[in-house]
Design a protein around this motif. Structure first.
Motif, short mmCIF file in Angstrom:
data_model
loop_
_atom_site.label_atom_id
_atom_site.label_comp_id
_atom_site.label_asym_id
_atom_site.label_seq_id
_atom_site.Cartn_x
_atom_site.Cartn_y
_atom_site.Cartn_z
N MET A 256 51.44 41.95 46.39
CA MET A 256 50.21 42.67 46.03
C MET A 256 50.56 43.72 44.96
O MET A 256 50.60 44.92 45.21
CB MET A 256 49.60 43.31 47.27
N THR A 259 47.82 46.73 43.88
CA THR A 259 47.19 47.57 44.89
C THR A 259 47.91 48.91 44.95
O THR A 259 49.12 48.96 45.17
CB THR A 259 47.22 46.87 46.27
N ASP A 310 44.87 40.25 45.09
CA ASP A 310 45.74 40.98 46.00
C ASP A 310 45.18 41.00 47.42
O ASP A 310 45.90 40.76 48.40
CB ASP A 310 45.96 42.41 45.52
#
Length: 427
Positions: A256, A259, A310
């Protein structure tokens, strides 16, 4: 045939005004956003390509009426992304088209992620769900509740300690909001830091112990500050700041990469503007994309920013029973526990009728009472700026929608989105 995946560009005259560079920029971002996502044609996973087109049409209707600026949507089944699309504008006032790698303010979709972090520590044996939070936040030993009757209100000791289960399920009665709680001027100054920002969430939570609870722990379901206590518990138990823990234990392992609590400066051009509705008028700009100053204050109730791609990775990990691409963050029994209803028939009013609440997730108990056409046991959560995540384990289906429109209920756009997605199932 490829996955149903596209960027619906704004009108030609706007792109001409914005310049051919904008078109190339949008295409480049689109290519980046879908990198490394598992893809499948809709028909190969039991979805209809034709029916999935209704999703873009659904959002385009609100864009044409200027109720929203733009949207990104993602649908996955059997672990494969069958639909990823961007329509409208990322920043309408600047004529910047929406792209599938746009970064959104997730608001309360932060809560499932932070709750997952605490449950990872649960698996390491640091606590039981019914342990008092005062074991780590001692200011909440002998905490009080505000009891009201027809003639007066008074503070009394809580009937039972606030537990970790209470803060995970929003049944704690705790709040960081001191308004209308009968505090003296001295107490009000203490819990608000005399109106100055707190250096850390932990400091604010500790001082908020002076605020009486709204009810005895476990008696009611109340949406509010509970996940901020979850965040502090993650920090106290792990010995790390929340942003460090999430980055090292969740974001990096799952890939991810977009993020963040603190959006990097080099990603500012990918951030969506936020809008608001004023009665029946077109939406108006609420806030432009901005990089906030560096901080050590990391909330649990909100604060994360991220992309659809994500959040899909996080959602698929949970739907897989705690594992994604060979990386396991949780055991399957823990995920089962988290996505089970822990609140009985208490009114989970934010999600609507038919829902209970688990450990960080709203859980659909009775589809016959719900606005959503999903299977019993479906779960997820949304954010106050128009983001929504849900998963249907029976159908192995994930739906994500990302807009930036302030408020929980404008247009009922999130409630109707779930139905626009599930109608695409044809097997």
């Amino acid at each position: 045939m490829r996955v149903s995946r596209k960027v619906n560009c704004p009108p030609v005259h706007s792109l001409v005004q914005f310049g051919i560079g904008a078109i190339l920029y949008s295409v480049a971002l689109f290519a980046h956003s879908s990198e490394h996502l598992p893809e499948a044609t809709p028909e190969s996973v039991g979805l209809s390509s034709q029916r999935l087109e209704r999703i873009d049409n659904y959002f385009q209707h609100f864009i044409d009426e200027r109720k929203i600026a733009g949207a990104v949507s993602l649908v996955a089944r059997q672990g494969q992304v069958a639909h990823l699309s961007a329509v409208g504008w990322k920043f309408r006032e600047q004529n910047i088209p929406m792209s599938t790698d746009t970064i959104f303010n997730l608001m309360s979709m932060t809560k499932p992620v932070v709750s997952t972090a605490l449950m990872m520590l649960f698996e390491e044996g640091h606590f039981r769900l019914d342990d008092p939070i005062a074991n780590w936040i001692p200011e909440y030993a002998d905490h009080k509740v505000l009891e009201n009757d027809s003639e007066s209100s008074r503070e009394i000791l809580e009937a039972r300690p606030v537990t970790i289960r209470n803060v995970l399920t929003h049944t704690s009665g705790l709040t960081l909001d001191p308004r209308n709680k009968g505090l003296t001027d001295e107490q009000m100054a203490w819990v608000t830091n005399n109106g100055q920002p707190f250096a850390t969430l932990s400091e604010r939570v500790a001082r908020a112990a002076a605020i009486p609870a709204a009810f005895h722990p476990g008696d009611e379901w109340q949406y509010g500050s509970s996940t901020d206590y979850v965040a502090v518990l993650v920090e106290k138990i792990s010995g790390q700041s929340l942003d460090q823990f999430l980055a090292e234990r969740i974001f990096e392992p799952l890939g991810m990469t977009d993020t963040h609590y603190q959006i990097p400066q080099n990603k500012l051009d990918r951030v969506a503007a936020v809008y608001m509705l004023v009665e029946d008028s077109p939406s108006e700009l609420l806030s432009s994309p901005v990089i906030n100053p560096a901080t050590n204050y990391f909330p649990g109730v909100a604060g994360l920013h991220g992309t659809a791609a994500d959040y899909f990775r996080f959602a698929q990990m949970i739907l897989n029973g705690g594992e994604l691409n060979g990386v396991r963050l949780l055991g399957s029994k823990t995920v089962e526990l988290m996505t089970s209803n822990h609140t009985g028939d208490k009114n989970v009013y934010i999600r609507g009728p038919g829902y209970g609440f688990g450990l960080g997730f709203g859980v659909l108990e009775d589809p016959s009472k719900s606005f959503d056409v999903m299977s019993s046991g479906s779960y997820g959560w949304g954010g106050a700026y128009g983001t929504l995540y849900w998963a249907d384990p029976q159908e192995k289906l994930i739906g994500l929608m990302f807009i930036q429109l302030a408020g929980h209920t404008p247009l009922n756009i999130r409630q109707r989105f779930t139905n626009v997605v599930t109608q695409s199932i044809v097997d």
